[in-house]
Motif scaffolding. Structure first.
Motif, PDB file in Angstrom:
ATOM      1  N   LEU A  13      12.685   6.746 -16.736  1.00  0.00           N
ATOM      2  CA  LEU A  13      11.465   5.997 -16.434  1.00  0.00           C
ATOM      3  C   LEU A  13      10.806   5.574 -17.738  1.00  0.00           C
ATOM      4  N   HIS A  14      10.785   4.263 -17.982  1.00  0.00           N
ATOM      5  CA  HIS A  14      10.072   3.740 -19.139  1.00  0.00           C
ATOM      6  C   HIS A  14       8.623   3.508 -18.736  1.00  0.00           C
ATOM      7  N   ALA A  15       7.718   4.141 -19.463  1.00  0.00           N
ATOM      8  CA  ALA A  15       6.296   4.081 -19.102  1.00  0.00           C
ATOM      9  C   ALA A  15       5.797   2.645 -19.024  1.00  0.00           C
ATOM     10  N   GLU A  16       6.266   1.792 -19.938  1.00  0.00           N
ATOM     11  CA  GLU A  16       5.790   0.406 -19.956  1.00  0.00           C
ATOM     12  C   GLU A  16       6.177  -0.327 -18.671  1.00  0.00           C
ATOM     13  N   ASN A  17       7.432  -0.170 -18.243  1.00  0.00           N
ATOM     14  CA  ASN A  17       7.880  -0.833 -17.015  1.00  0.00           C
ATOM     15  C   ASN A  17       7.162  -0.280 -15.785  1.00  0.00           C
ATOM     16  N   ALA A  27       9.826  -9.354  -9.693  1.00  0.00           N
ATOM     17  CA  ALA A  27      10.341  -9.327 -11.065  1.00  0.00           C
ATOM     18  C   ALA A  27      10.003  -8.000 -11.741  1.00  0.00           C
ATOM     19  N   ALA A  28       8.773  -7.524 -11.525  1.00  0.00           N
ATOM     20  CA  ALA A  28       8.373  -6.239 -12.110  1.00  0.00           C
ATOM     21  C   ALA A  28       9.179  -5.094 -11.502  1.00  0.00           C
ATOM     22  N   ALA A  29       9.463  -5.187 -10.209  1.00  0.00           N
ATOM     23  CA  ALA A  29      10.240  -4.143  -9.531  1.00  0.00           C
ATOM     24  C   ALA A  29      11.677  -4.100 -10.035  1.00  0.00           C
ATOM     25  N   GLN A  30      12.210  -5.251 -10.434  1.00  0.00           N
ATOM     26  CA  GLN A  30      13.586  -5.308 -10.938  1.00  0.00           C
ATOM     27  C   GLN A  30      13.759  -4.397 -12.154  1.00  0.00           C
ATOM     28  N   PHE A  31      12.813  -4.476 -13.093  1.00  0.00           N
ATOM     29  CA  PHE A  31      12.904  -3.653 -14.306  1.00  0.00           C
ATOM     30  C   PHE A  31      12.786  -2.168 -13.970  1.00  0.00           C
ATOM     31  N   LEU A  32      11.841  -1.840 -13.092  1.00  0.00           N
ATOM     32  CA  LEU A  32      11.641  -0.441 -12.726  1.00  0.00           C
ATOM     33  C   LEU A  32      12.850   0.099 -11.966  1.00  0.00           C
ATOM     34  N   ARG A  38       0.832  -1.209   0.000  1.00  0.00           N
ATOM     35  CA  ARG A  38       0.000   0.000   0.000  1.00  0.00           C
ATOM     36  C   ARG A  38       0.865   1.257   0.000  1.00  0.00           C
ATOM     37  N   ASP A  39       1.853   1.292   0.894  1.00  0.00           N
ATOM     38  CA  ASP A  39       2.714   2.474   1.003  1.00  0.00           C
ATOM     39  C   ASP A  39       3.519   2.697  -0.273  1.00  0.00           C
ATOM     40  N   CYS A  40       3.976   1.609  -0.881  1.00  0.00           N
ATOM     41  CA  CYS A  40       4.755   1.724  -2.114  1.00  0.00           C
ATOM     42  C   CYS A  40       3.896   2.289  -3.239  1.00  0.00           C
ATOM     43  N   SER A  41       2.667   1.809  -3.345  1.00  0.00           N
ATOM     44  CA  SER A  41       1.772   2.268  -4.406  1.00  0.00           C
ATOM     45  C   SER A  41       1.528   3.770  -4.307  1.00  0.00           C
ATOM     46  N   VAL A  42       1.202   4.228  -3.111  1.00  0.00           N
ATOM     47  CA  VAL A  42       0.900   5.654  -2.918  1.00  0.00           C
ATOM     48  C   VAL A  42       2.158   6.504  -3.065  1.00  0.00           C
ATOM     49  N   GLY A  43       3.225   6.109  -2.363  1.00  0.00           N
ATOM     50  CA  GLY A  43       4.450   6.905  -2.367  1.00  0.00           C
ATOM     51  C   GLY A  43       5.102   6.988  -3.732  1.00  0.00           C
ATOM     52  N   LEU A  44       5.159   5.857  -4.441  1.00  0.00           N
ATOM     53  CA  LEU A  44       5.815   5.829  -5.748  1.00  0.00           C
ATOM     54  C   LEU A  44       5.105   6.745  -6.741  1.00  0.00           C
ATOM     55  N   GLN A  45       3.787   6.678  -6.777  1.00  0.00           N
ATOM     56  CA  GLN A  45       3.050   7.500  -7.734  1.00  0.00           C
ATOM     57  C   GLN A  45       3.224   8.987  -7.437  1.00  0.00           C
ATOM     58  N   ASN A  46       3.295   9.344  -6.166  1.00  0.00           N
ATOM     59  CA  ASN A  46       3.541  10.749  -5.808  1.00  0.00           C
ATOM     60  C   ASN A  46       4.930  11.194  -6.253  1.00  0.00           C
ATOM     61  N   HIS A  63       4.102   1.187 -15.631  1.00  0.00           N
ATOM     62  CA  HIS A  63       2.700   0.769 -15.578  1.00  0.00           C
ATOM     63  C   HIS A  63       2.568  -0.734 -15.341  1.00  0.00           C
ATOM     64  N   ASP A  64       3.508  -1.506 -15.876  1.00  0.00           N
ATOM     65  CA  ASP A  64       3.499  -2.948 -15.600  1.00  0.00           C
ATOM     66  C   ASP A  64       3.663  -3.204 -14.104  1.00  0.00           C
ATOM     67  N   PHE A  65       4.583  -2.464 -13.487  1.00  0.00           N
ATOM     68  CA  PHE A  65       4.802  -2.643 -12.052  1.00  0.00           C
ATOM     69  C   PHE A  65       3.551  -2.286 -11.257  1.00  0.00           C
ATOM     70  N   LEU A  66       2.936  -1.140 -11.583  1.00  0.00           N
ATOM     71  CA  LEU A  66       1.734  -0.727 -10.853  1.00  0.00           C
ATOM     72  C   LEU A  66       0.605  -1.742 -11.020  1.00  0.00           C
TER      73      LEU A  66
END
Length: 411
Positions: free
Chosen positions: A246-250, A232-237, A193-201, A252-255
């Motif tokens: 920041l690659h948009a594909e990586n 695995a998704a976090a590795q690319f990001l 939860r914290d990662c989702s909110v904090g990362l997007q900000n 959005h895939d992570f989110l």
């Protein structure tokens, strides 16, 4: 070095180890591994806290996370090495990153060795032992033994076998403790939860440096807890953000994977908690045969009161206490009981006379009343029956036998 039984080495049983780690999940896991081997553990949340602890206490080894707030592991290690009496202190770097330059940095700043996350217990034990005993060159990476640290079957035997995106066998191997594992999963749900909110900000403000630190820390938790898909998704990001891009594909895939992980995790934990409550209820009924029964204990001796009350509460009963027969009569006017335990000899009004008066009340004629006496003989038992009691029990009876006799009369 030969592997020891269960992967433990005698040196660990006397080792004092300082864990320097800001991630709560990693703190719990590493501490649990080392305590299981017998080590004594202190925990610091960052490099500055570690420096303060090292001023007042002596340690056999330090496990140092690389990326931390306030003071990171590299700078903390550099400051430690500037102190003459700490130049040879084993300091082992910890990181979810396995980049060659990051490992090299650890050695450049004075660390003794490096362990990648997720922490393999065998590797952890051997690295700590070897650094303490200085059995191998500082930079030589150790091979894991084949020793089994835990049996993953314990967790996979639960009804919760399938958690999409997670390696359940890795979790089981990790802790071999179902309750602790689910505690860690709950902590990871908060991290998600914290990662989702904090990362997007942070991305919205183009603060890629802060975003990279967040992803790096989250990646460590995901790897430790066995969340393979989101790791695995976090590795690319993480790789993108380390380069300041920041690659948009990586992204959005992570989110997307993170959102799915949160949904699956919530469903999984809700299911576990429901199953756990059901099991607890069944176990309570089995282990607590007096569960929810309300019993009036009538006894004038304070020591006997306390002992009997404790016995009965252990087996699930709720207890009220009266100091004599008269007090018991007053309580019976205002409250309904499933049974009464009545001492025979008491001041004011003894148990036999109190029972006689109770039986004179129509609504209490069938109330189970069990006499209590320090010595039970044929005459005492007969007296109890003559005055309307259901039976008589010795105060010195084994607690389980006491419960068995109570349940016979109540049920």
């Amino acid at each position: 070095m030969e592997s020891q039984t269960n992967g433990y080495h005698p040196v660990l049983a006397t080792a004092q180890v300082l864990i320097v780690e800001d991630n709560l999940i990693n703190q719990v896991v590493i501490k649990q591994f080392l305590m299981r081997a017998g080590a004594r553990i202190d925990v610091a949340n960052n490099g500055q806290d570690a420096l303060e602890l090292l001023k007042t206490k002596q340690y056999d080894a330090v496990l140092m996370d690389i990326q931390m707030p306030v003071l990171d592991g590299l700078q903390a290690c550099k400051q430690i090495r500037e102190q003459a009496h700490l130049k040879s202190l084993p300091i082992i770097g910890l990181s979810a990153g396995v980049f060659a330059d990051e490992i090299q940095q650890c050695f450049d700043y004075g660390m003794s060795d490096f362990i990648s996350k997720p922490i393999d217990p065998n590797r952890l034990y051997q690295t700590v032992v070897n650094c303490i005993l200085q059995l191998r060159p500082l930079r030589e990476h150790l091979k894991s033994t084949n020793t089994d640290i835990a049996d993953p079957q314990k967790l996979s035997d639960t009804v919760l076998k399938d958690l999409p995106g997670f390696n359940i066998n890795k979790i089981a191997l990790l802790m071999n403790d179902v309750a602790l594992t689910f505690k860690l999963l709950n902590l990871f749900a908060v991290d998600c939860r914290d990662c989702s909110v904090g990362l997007q900000n942070e991305v919205a403000m183009n603060d890629f440096q802060a975003a990279q630190k967040r992803i790096h820390a989250f990646k460590g938790s995901a790897c430790t807890i066995g969340a393979d898909a989101v790791f695995a998704a976090a590795q690319f990001l993480d790789a993108d953000l380390r380069l300041g891009q920041l690659h948009a594909e990586n992204y959005h895939d992570f989110l997307e994977v993170l959102a799915e992980t949160r949904i699956y995790l919530k469903q999984y934990l809700d299911k576990y908690e429901s199953h756990h409550r059901k099991q607890s209820t069944q176990q309570s009924l089995q282990d607590r045969p007096l569960q929810d029964l309300v019993i009036l204990l009538t006894e004038d001796n304070a020591i006997a009161q306390e002992a009997l009350k404790e016995y009965l509460e252990i087996f699930g009963a709720r207890i009220d206490v009266a100091n004599n027969g008269q007090d018991a009569l007053e309580l019976l006017k205002t409250k309904q009981y499933d049974a009464v335990l009545m001492d025979i000899q008491m001041p004011v009004l003894d148990g036999l006379q109190a029972c006689k008066q109770i039986r004179e009340q129509a609504h209490l004629k069938s109330l189970p009343i069990i006499g209590l006496s320090a010595r039970v003989c044929a005459d005492t038992s007969q007296q109890c029956l003559d005055h309307g009691m259901n039976g008589c029990i010795s105060k010195t009876v084994d607690p389980k036998e006491l419960v068995n006799q109570i349940t016979q009369w109540i049920r």
